[in-house]
Design a protein around this motif. Sequence first.
Motif: not given
Length: 303
Positions: A1-7, A25-37, A43-51
Motif C-alpha cells: 500500500m502507498k501509505l506503508d511505502r511512504l512511511l 526501488a529495490e527495497k520496496f519492490e517498485v520502479n524508480r518512477r514510483t519512488i520519484g512520485r 515534499c508536498q506533505a512538508g517533509i524536507p526531502v533533498v535530492t
Amino acid sequence: MKLDRLLGILTTLLQTERVTAPQLAEKFEVNRRTIGRDIDALCQAGIPVVTHPGAGGGISIAEGFKLDKSVLTTDELSGIIAALKGIGSVSEPSQIERTLDKFHSGETGVVSLAEPIIIDLASHYKGQLTGKIELIKRAILERQLIQFDYFYEKGESHRHIEPYHIIFQWGAWYVFGFCLERQDFRMFKLTRLWNIELGDDRYTPRETPPEKRDFNSHFTDDIKLVALFDPSEKYQLIDAYGPGCFRETEDGLLTEIGFTNIGYAVHWILGFGGRVRVIEPLEVAEAVQAAAQDILGRYRQQN
C-alpha cells in the motif's frame, strides 16, 4: 500500500544519511518512477526531502529536520508498531513483517520492535479467520462481490454482498456491506460466515447513508435487563460490564444491563444457574423460567 511505502521511505531516510533511488526501488519492490512520485508526495506533505545529483548523490532529509517535532514522535511510532503487530495476528505474516522491517533495521532502528503492548486480534479459529479477512480485503480493493453461508438466530441463509469494510468491534470481526438479498446495508459476524467465495461480478460502490456508517447503531441495547445477582458473581459482572453495572444491596447485586435481543439475554442469564433472578422485563423472566423447566424435563426423561 502507498501509505506503508511512504512511511517506510521516510523511516529509511531518517535512519541513513543518504540513499539512492535504485536502492529504495529495490527495497520496496517498485520502479524508480514510483519512488520519484513518492518523494514528490513527501515534499508536498512538508517533509524536507533533498535530492543530490551526480556521482555520490542520492536522496536525504534536510539537515536539522527533527522527527519528534515535524512528523512522528517515538511514542507515536511505537503506537503504529503495536497496531501493526495486532493486525499481524490475523494477517499473512510476510506482509506485516515487511512493513515492520521498514521501521527497524538492526540497532539503528527508529524505534525498538520490543513493544510492551501485545495485541492479539485472533480467535480460536485463527486459521479460518485469516483466510476470510484476506479474501474479503481483496474483494473490497477490487470491488468484487462475495457470497457465503451465514448462520444466525433464525437459522441459516446464503448471502451475496458488496463488501465495504472489515470491522473489529465489541471483541469480534465483522464485514460490513450491501446485502443483495435484503437490499440494505448489513453487518455479518465472520465466525458465523462460512464457505465464502469471490463472486464473478464486480460492483460500483453505493453511497452509504450516515446512519449506516455509525457501526455502533448495529448493536442496539433495546432490552433493559434488571436482575439480582448473588455476590459471588461480582467478578463476572465486572469482567463483562465493569463495576458500574451493579449496586450492592442487602439482597445481592442489583444490576441493569442492555441487550440486543431476548435470546442472547436468556442464554447469558442461564449461564449463572441459580445465582441470579430476573426482575424485569417480565418476558425475559418467563423465557428463563421456561428454559429452566425444559432443561429439567430433559433430565427427568433421561432418568
